[in-house]
Design a protein around this motif. Structure first.
Motif, mmCIF file in Angstrom:
data_model
loop_
_atom_site.group_PDB
_atom_site.id
_atom_site.type_symbol
_atom_site.label_atom_id
_atom_site.label_comp_id
_atom_site.label_asym_id
_atom_site.label_seq_id
_atom_site.Cartn_x
_atom_site.Cartn_y
_atom_site.Cartn_z
ATOM 1 N N LYS A 170 1.018 -1.218 -0.062
ATOM 2 C CA LYS A 170 0.018 0.039 -0.107
ATOM 3 C C LYS A 170 0.750 1.137 0.128
ATOM 4 C CE LYS A 170 -3.876 1.935 2.517
ATOM 5 N NZ LYS A 170 -4.759 1.698 3.944
ATOM 6 N N ASP A 211 1.024 5.801 0.308
ATOM 7 C CA ASP A 211 0.214 6.882 0.272
ATOM 8 C C ASP A 211 0.973 7.903 -0.613
ATOM 9 O OD1 ASP A 211 2.602 7.699 1.697
ATOM 10 O OD2 ASP A 211 1.575 7.457 3.632
ATOM 11 N N SER A 212 0.421 9.082 -0.459
ATOM 12 C CA SER A 212 1.252 9.932 -1.424
ATOM 13 C C SER A 212 2.328 10.416 -1.067
ATOM 14 C CB SER A 212 0.231 11.320 -1.103
ATOM 15 O OG SER A 212 0.251 12.001 0.049
ATOM 16 N N LYS A 267 4.487 7.441 -2.532
ATOM 17 C CA LYS A 267 4.608 7.362 -3.800
ATOM 18 C C LYS A 267 5.612 8.689 -4.504
ATOM 19 C CE LYS A 267 0.132 5.760 -4.812
ATOM 20 N NZ LYS A 267 -1.312 5.925 -5.327
ATOM 21 N N ASP A 279 -3.096 -3.856 -1.814
ATOM 22 C CA ASP A 279 -4.089 -2.984 -1.759
ATOM 23 C C ASP A 279 -4.095 -2.088 -3.381
ATOM 24 O OD1 ASP A 279 -5.918 -0.927 0.045
ATOM 25 O OD2 ASP A 279 -4.680 0.403 -1.605
ATOM 26 N N SER A 280 -5.061 -1.613 -3.660
ATOM 27 C CA SER A 280 -5.157 -0.921 -5.004
ATOM 28 C C SER A 280 -4.365 0.090 -5.125
ATOM 29 C CB SER A 280 -6.800 -0.695 -5.486
ATOM 30 O OG SER A 280 -7.181 0.290 -4.369
ATOM 31 N N SER A 281 -3.989 0.716 -3.980
ATOM 32 C CA SER A 281 -2.871 2.021 -4.064
ATOM 33 C C SER A 281 -1.653 1.818 -4.409
ATOM 34 C CB SER A 281 -3.253 2.811 -2.586
ATOM 35 O OG SER A 281 -2.263 1.931 -1.827
ATOM 36 N N PHE A 282 -1.445 0.274 -4.357
ATOM 37 C CA PHE A 282 0.194 0.135 -4.852
ATOM 38 C C PHE A 282 0.387 0.148 -6.252
ATOM 39 C CE2 PHE A 282 3.631 -2.594 -5.179
ATOM 40 C CZ PHE A 282 4.606 -2.344 -4.070
ATOM 41 N N GLN A 283 0.615 1.226 -6.663
ATOM 42 C CA GLN A 283 0.832 1.351 -8.091
ATOM 43 C C GLN A 283 2.188 1.953 -8.230
ATOM 44 O OE1 GLN A 283 -1.223 0.252 -10.520
ATOM 45 N NE2 GLN A 283 -2.725 -0.464 -9.097
ATOM 46 N N THR A 284 3.231 1.324 -9.177
ATOM 47 C CA THR A 284 4.534 1.994 -9.134
ATOM 48 C C THR A 284 5.188 1.356 -10.656
ATOM 49 O OG1 THR A 284 6.757 2.187 -8.355
ATOM 50 C CG2 THR A 284 5.472 0.060 -7.960
#
Length: 325
Positions: free
Chosen positions: A36, A38-39, A42, A76-81
């Motif tokens: 996960k 957060d801003s 990222k 979690d869906s927020s884990f984008q890289t």
């Protein structure tokens, strides 16, 4: 006189150059069970020049004689890289005690298959590398090295491993792992559960003594892991200690605390603090890492080994906020 001035300026240039920190590409370890971001995380990851994120997938322990994966990741869906993920697996040293050849093969196969399963399940972009983290000892070195070779054979991947300070200093006893690249863990210079006035996360003088012959360590490539984490060491009336993770000096600013030093307080009132019940008279010592410590270590290491990438431990908004990477 003119030649003397030229010689003096050249010598001065060399001194300044040797004492200056180089620019090293960097990235992070990600060591949480749930993937996960957060801003702030990222943002920090986006600024990192190295194209990888070293991501813990699970731990391996031996329970009642059987290997067990522990704390396997979820996502979690927020884990984008856009970073390539390097699966990192922690194996307890006790898992390797008395291990048989059949168990070595089983362990390598099981780890490879679970990495594949989680990578496919969460659609992770995996690099062609698996990193193994293990505090192996003289008693487990041979079996651990056999395991690393077996994992390489089964997976077809580049197998790398972590390297602790004592494994550098005592390389004759602990041996040299059969890999081309290691990750030098420049932290945990002492135990936080001992009575000491030193910073247990990183004491630069201790590190330098352990790594005095680092340039002689016979592996092809050494990367460097540096700490940016912090914690608090709680001491009770009996002198026993426990850790509170991610605690900083800033967290110790509380009217129920009496400041004993720049990094230590005494609890003045019973109560719940940082998720734990603490009695009056307990002390808390905050240990964190300064920019000066990180620079000191980096300058020291670049005199010992060729150009290296830095992997900061670990990616967490509490640890990356206000850092000057």
């Amino acid at each position: 006189m003119k030649n003397f001035k030229i010689l003096f300026l050249c010598s001065l240039f060399l001194i300044v150059s040797c004492s200056r920190k180089e620019n090293h590409p960097y990235t992070f370890y990600y060591w949480k069970t749930r993937l996960k971001l957060d801003s702030e995380e990222k943002k920090a990851l986006g600024k990192a020049a190295a194209p990888y994120l070293y991501t813990r997938f699970f731990d391996v322990d031996k329970v009642n004689g059987k290997f067990q994966p522990v704390a396997v990741i979820s996502k979690d869906s927020s884990f984008q890289t856009d970073k390539q993920i390097v699966p990192t697996i922690f194996i307890t040293n006790q898992s390797l005690l008395g291990i048989s050849s059949e168990e070595i093969k089983f362990l390598a196969e099981s780890i490879h298959h679970l990495i594949q399963k989680k990578s496919e399940e969460y659609h992770l972009s995996i690099n062609n590398e698996i990193q193994i983290d293990c505090d192996w000892t003289a008693g487990t070195r041979n079996d651990y090295f056999k395991f690393l070779k077996e994992l390489k054979r089964i997976s077809g991947k580049e197998i790398t491993c972590t390297l602790r300070l004592h494994q550098v200093k005592d390389k004759k006893q602990t041996g040299i792992p059969p890999v081309e690249k290691v990750y030098l863990m420049c932290y945990s210079t002492s135990s936080p559960l001992e009575n000491s006035d030193k910073n247990s996360i990183l004491d630069v003088n201790i590190l330098k003594s352990y790594l005095s012959k680092l340039e002689d360590y016979p592996v092809k490539k050494i990367e460097v892991a540096l700490p940016i984490y912090s914690w608090g060491i709680v001491t009770n009336h009996l002198g026993k200690h426990k850790l509170i993770n991610a605690l900083s000096k800033r967290d110790l600013e509380n009217p129920n605390f009496r400041k004993r030093s720049d990094d230590e307080i005494e609890v003045l009132k019973d109560g719940f603090y940082f998720g734990s019940f603490l009695n009056k008279g307990f002390t808390i010592k905050a240990e964190e890492i300064s920019e000066e410590q990180l620079e000191d270590v980096t300058v020291f290491l670049q005199k010992k080994i060729p150009h290296f990438t830095i992997i900061y431990y670990q990616l967490d908004s509490k640890f990356v906020l206000d850092r000057k990477f």
